[in-house]
Scaffold this motif. Structure first.
Motif, PDB file in Angstrom:
ATOM      1  N   LEU A  37       0.859  -1.176   0.000  1.00 22.04           N
ATOM      2  CA  LEU A  37       0.000   0.000   0.000  1.00 22.04           C
ATOM      3  C   LEU A  37       0.893   1.221   0.000  1.00 22.04           C
ATOM      4  CD1 LEU A  37      -2.210  -1.068   2.996  1.00 22.04           C
ATOM      5  CD2 LEU A  37      -2.856  -1.198   0.611  1.00 22.04           C
ATOM      6  N   LYS A  38       0.571   2.191  -0.782  1.00 22.44           N
ATOM      7  CA  LYS A  38       1.317   3.454  -0.781  1.00 22.44           C
ATOM      8  C   LYS A  38       0.850   4.245   0.446  1.00 22.44           C
ATOM      9  CE  LYS A  38       3.875   6.240  -3.368  1.00 22.44           C
ATOM     10  NZ  LYS A  38       5.245   5.997  -3.662  1.00 22.44           N
ATOM     11  N   ILE A  39       1.789   4.560   1.359  1.00 19.94           N
ATOM     12  CA  ILE A  39       1.407   5.280   2.575  1.00 19.94           C
ATOM     13  C   ILE A  39       1.970   6.693   2.621  1.00 19.94           C
ATOM     14  CG2 ILE A  39       0.968   3.224   3.949  1.00 19.94           C
ATOM     15  CD1 ILE A  39       3.729   3.509   5.184  1.00 19.94           C
ATOM     16  N   SER A  40       2.885   7.006   1.717  1.00 16.60           N
ATOM     17  CA  SER A  40       3.413   8.362   1.584  1.00 16.60           C
ATOM     18  C   SER A  40       4.117   8.454   0.232  1.00 16.60           C
ATOM     19  CB  SER A  40       4.387   8.696   2.721  1.00 16.60           C
ATOM     20  OG  SER A  40       5.587   7.977   2.587  1.00 16.60           O
ATOM     21  N   VAL A  41       4.689   9.595  -0.048  1.00 14.84           N
ATOM     22  CA  VAL A  41       5.377   9.777  -1.329  1.00 14.84           C
ATOM     23  C   VAL A  41       6.494   8.748  -1.488  1.00 14.84           C
ATOM     24  CG1 VAL A  41       6.785  11.368  -2.698  1.00 14.84           C
ATOM     25  CG2 VAL A  41       4.824  12.226  -1.414  1.00 14.84           C
ATOM     26  N   ASN A  42       7.256   8.512  -0.435  1.00 16.60           N
ATOM     27  CA  ASN A  42       8.394   7.589  -0.506  1.00 16.60           C
ATOM     28  C   ASN A  42       8.223   6.346   0.349  1.00 16.60           C
ATOM     29  OD1 ASN A  42       9.933   9.270  -2.219  1.00 16.60           O
ATOM     30  ND2 ASN A  42      10.454  10.554  -0.468  1.00 16.60           N
ATOM     31  N   GLY A  43       7.034   6.081   0.837  1.00 15.22           N
ATOM     32  CA  GLY A  43       6.855   4.958   1.742  1.00 15.22           C
ATOM     33  C   GLY A  43       5.732   4.030   1.319  1.00 15.22           C
ATOM     34  N   ALA A  44       5.900   2.780   1.690  1.00 19.02           N
ATOM     35  CA  ALA A  44       4.880   1.770   1.418  1.00 19.02           C
ATOM     36  C   ALA A  44       4.844   0.806   2.589  1.00 19.02           C
ATOM     37  CB  ALA A  44       5.189   1.029   0.127  1.00 19.02           C
TER      38      ALA A  44
END
Length: 71
Positions: A37-44
């Motif tokens: 899941l994409k949780i931020s611009v640079n995080g999953a």
């Protein structure tokens, strides 16, 4: 009230599953491992419940995942 489903990051997923990063990404591409899941611009991350279901029965993940999508 049920507990909320936590989002866990890659290091936690790797320690719970015993997979390497390369293997986990290959399995995601094959559809035999839960997708990120994409949780931020640079995080999953992953839903903890998805990883727990995969750990309980890795072979059935594809069948269960496909059945839920077809509903």
């Amino acid at each position: 009230m049920p507990a909320p489903d936590r989002i866990i990051r890659m290091n936690t997923v790797l320690s719970r599953t015993g997979l390497s990063k390369t293997t986990s990404y290959r399995k995601i591409a094959d559809g035999t491992f839960p997708a990120q899941l994409k949780i931020s611009v640079n995080g999953a991350g992953w839903h903890e419940s998805d990883i727990n279901r995969w750990v309980e029965n890795p072979v059935a993940w594809r069948a269960a995942n496909n059945n839920e999508r077809s509903r």
